[in-house]
Design a protein around this motif. Structure first.
Motif, short mmCIF file in Angstrom:
data_model
loop_
_atom_site.label_atom_id
_atom_site.label_comp_id
_atom_site.label_asym_id
_atom_site.label_seq_id
_atom_site.Cartn_x
_atom_site.Cartn_y
_atom_site.Cartn_z
N PRO A 196 10.87 3.35 5.06
CA PRO A 196 10.85 4.77 4.71
C PRO A 196 9.48 5.41 4.92
CG PRO A 196 10.60 3.48 2.73
CD PRO A 196 10.79 2.49 3.86
N LEU A 197 8.50 4.59 5.30
CA LEU A 197 7.13 5.08 5.45
C LEU A 197 7.00 6.07 6.60
CD1 LEU A 197 5.12 1.74 5.01
CD2 LEU A 197 5.54 3.50 3.29
N THR A 198 6.03 6.95 6.50
CA THR A 198 5.72 7.85 7.61
C THR A 198 5.11 7.02 8.74
OG1 THR A 198 3.47 8.28 6.81
CG2 THR A 198 5.24 9.72 6.00
N ASP A 199 5.12 7.54 9.93
CA ASP A 199 4.56 6.82 11.08
C ASP A 199 3.09 6.48 10.83
OD1 ASP A 199 6.97 6.96 12.38
OD2 ASP A 199 6.45 8.75 13.53
N GLU A 200 2.39 7.40 10.21
CA GLU A 200 0.96 7.19 9.94
C GLU A 200 0.74 6.03 8.96
OE1 GLU A 200 -2.93 9.67 8.21
OE2 GLU A 200 -0.97 10.65 8.39
N ASP A 201 1.53 5.99 7.88
CA ASP A 201 1.38 4.92 6.88
C ASP A 201 1.85 3.58 7.43
OD1 ASP A 201 0.21 6.41 4.85
OD2 ASP A 201 2.13 7.06 4.04
N LEU A 202 2.86 3.62 8.27
CA LEU A 202 3.40 2.37 8.82
C LEU A 202 2.37 1.65 9.69
CD1 LEU A 202 5.90 0.59 8.97
CD2 LEU A 202 6.68 1.94 10.93
N LYS A 203 1.52 2.39 10.35
CA LYS A 203 0.50 1.80 11.22
C LYS A 203 -0.47 0.90 10.45
CE LYS A 203 0.47 5.59 14.60
NZ LYS A 203 -0.33 6.72 15.15
N THR A 204 -0.75 1.24 9.20
CA THR A 204 -1.73 0.48 8.41
C THR A 204 -1.09 -0.33 7.29
OG1 THR A 204 -2.08 2.41 6.97
CG2 THR A 204 -3.53 2.17 8.88
N PHE A 205 0.23 -0.33 7.21
CA PHE A 205 0.92 -1.01 6.12
C PHE A 205 0.76 -2.53 6.19
CE2 PHE A 205 4.70 -3.17 4.39
CZ PHE A 205 4.62 -2.74 3.07
N LYS A 206 0.42 -3.12 5.06
CA LYS A 206 0.33 -4.58 4.95
C LYS A 206 1.31 -5.10 3.89
CE LYS A 206 -4.48 -4.89 6.49
NZ LYS A 206 -5.86 -5.35 6.12
N ALA A 207 1.29 -4.49 2.72
CA ALA A 207 2.20 -4.91 1.65
C ALA A 207 2.20 -3.85 0.55
CB ALA A 207 1.79 -6.25 1.07
N LEU A 208 3.29 -3.79 -0.20
CA LEU A 208 3.35 -2.89 -1.35
C LEU A 208 2.53 -3.47 -2.49
CD1 LEU A 208 7.19 -2.12 -1.29
CD2 LEU A 208 5.35 -0.56 -0.64
N HIS A 209 2.20 -2.64 -3.44
CA HIS A 209 1.46 -3.09 -4.61
C HIS A 209 2.45 -3.36 -5.74
CE1 HIS A 209 -2.22 -1.99 -2.60
NE2 HIS A 209 -1.80 -0.74 -2.45
N PHE A 210 2.41 -4.58 -6.27
CA PHE A 210 3.30 -4.97 -7.36
C PHE A 210 2.50 -5.37 -8.60
CE2 PHE A 210 5.53 -6.03 -3.43
CZ PHE A 210 6.83 -5.58 -3.66
N TYR A 211 3.11 -5.16 -9.75
CA TYR A 211 2.58 -5.80 -10.95
C TYR A 211 2.84 -7.30 -10.82
CZ TYR A 211 2.25 -1.34 -13.49
OH TYR A 211 1.92 -0.07 -13.91
N PRO A 212 2.03 -8.14 -11.46
CA PRO A 212 2.31 -9.59 -11.42
C PRO A 212 3.70 -9.88 -11.99
CG PRO A 212 0.11 -9.17 -12.30
CD PRO A 212 0.79 -7.83 -12.21
N VAL A 213 4.43 -10.76 -11.34
CA VAL A 213 5.75 -11.15 -11.84
C VAL A 213 5.58 -11.84 -13.19
CG1 VAL A 213 7.74 -12.65 -11.46
CG2 VAL A 213 6.76 -11.35 -9.55
N THR A 214 6.36 -11.41 -14.17
CA THR A 214 6.25 -11.97 -15.51
C THR A 214 7.61 -12.10 -16.18
OG1 THR A 214 5.36 -11.57 -17.74
CG2 THR A 214 5.77 -9.65 -16.37
N GLU A 215 7.79 -13.13 -16.97
CA GLU A 215 9.04 -13.33 -17.70
C GLU A 215 9.17 -12.33 -18.85
OE1 GLU A 215 8.99 -17.36 -18.98
OE2 GLU A 215 8.77 -18.17 -16.95
N GLN A 216 8.06 -11.75 -19.28
CA GLN A 216 8.08 -10.81 -20.40
C GLN A 216 9.01 -9.63 -20.16
OE1 GLN A 216 4.27 -9.05 -21.22
NE2 GLN A 216 5.07 -7.65 -22.78
N PHE A 217 9.09 -9.21 -18.89
CA PHE A 217 9.90 -8.04 -18.58
C PHE A 217 11.24 -8.41 -17.94
CE2 PHE A 217 5.66 -6.24 -19.01
CZ PHE A 217 5.93 -5.20 -19.89
N ILE A 218 11.72 -9.61 -18.25
CA ILE A 218 13.10 -10.00 -17.94
C ILE A 218 13.80 -10.06 -19.29
CG2 ILE A 218 14.63 -11.72 -16.93
CD1 ILE A 218 12.28 -12.70 -15.25
N VAL A 219 14.66 -9.08 -19.56
CA VAL A 219 15.26 -8.97 -20.88
C VAL A 219 16.78 -9.08 -20.81
CG1 VAL A 219 13.36 -7.54 -21.72
CG2 VAL A 219 15.39 -6.44 -20.74
#
Length: 200
Positions: free
Chosen positions: A45-68
């Motif tokens: 879904p990225l714009t052509d401009e953003d796609l050129k420099t895209f490496k990875a999305l930013h995520f919070y660290p995976v944690t069991e705390q937020f699996i409910v």
């Protein structure tokens, strides 16, 4: 008898640990697949401009705390309504049920919805839509809230994995029309899991 109790306790611990690992592994797989989708120009879904420099999305660290584990209650006698979006589009949804869960010692509730048109398509008959916003919105996460994909629960409980919360496409590109999170799904807590905002 004491030895038997110890055996059962050890078995329960091992099963619980295995389940935790399975859930955590699913979240890492989710991140990997989402990054692949965004890196591919045919699905991104990225714009052509953003796609050129895209490496990875930013995520919070995976944690069991937020699996409910939430208590699921099927909605009764709900009417179809038009959900507001970031554009003039008004897709039709219906409230399918409620998910009540405890997080950090507090009880929360989220409504889960069905898209009337989407469920008519092959493979989406049991698809549910869980939009939410929280105290991270506009700070570390997208100001418009995030989404979680779900399926119709097969019992009165359902697992919500906030590690799999993702941004609507309009967080990346204004050409998209995205549902706005209903006010009743605004959580008075910081959900430090899932995808963060794209641009700082």
């Amino acid at each position: 008898m004491r030895k038997l109790h110890l055996v059962w306790a050890l078995l329960f611990f091992c099963l619980a640990s295995a389940q935790d690992k399975k859930d955590t592994a699913a979240a890492f797989k989710f991140q990997e697949e989402l990054n692949k989708e965004f890196a591919d120009k045919t699905t991104s879904p990225l714009t052509d401009e953003d796609l050129k420099t895209f490496k990875a999305l930013h995520f919070y660290p995976v944690t069991e705390q937020f699996i409910v584990t939430a208590r699921f209650t099927k909605a009764q006698n709900e009417k179809v309504f038009e959900m507001k979006t970031s554009t003039t589009r008004l897709p039709k949804y219906i409230k399918y049920g409620e998910l009540e869960f405890t997080l950090e010692g507090r009880v929360f509730k989220l409504n889960v919805y069905q898209n009337i048109e989407l469920i008519k398509k092959e493979g989406y008959a049991d698809y549910l839509f869980l939009p939410f916003s929280d105290l991270t919105c506009g700070k570390e996460s997208y100001i418009g809230g995030r989404y979680i994909d779900m399926h119709i629960p097969q019992s009165d409980t359902e697992v919500i994995d906030f590690n799999m919360a993702y941004n609507p496409y309009c967080a990346y590109n204004h050409k998209y029309s995205c549902p706005i999170v209903p006010l009743e799904n605004d959580l008075d807590i910081a959900i430090l899991a899932g995808v963060k905002k794209f641009h700082d």
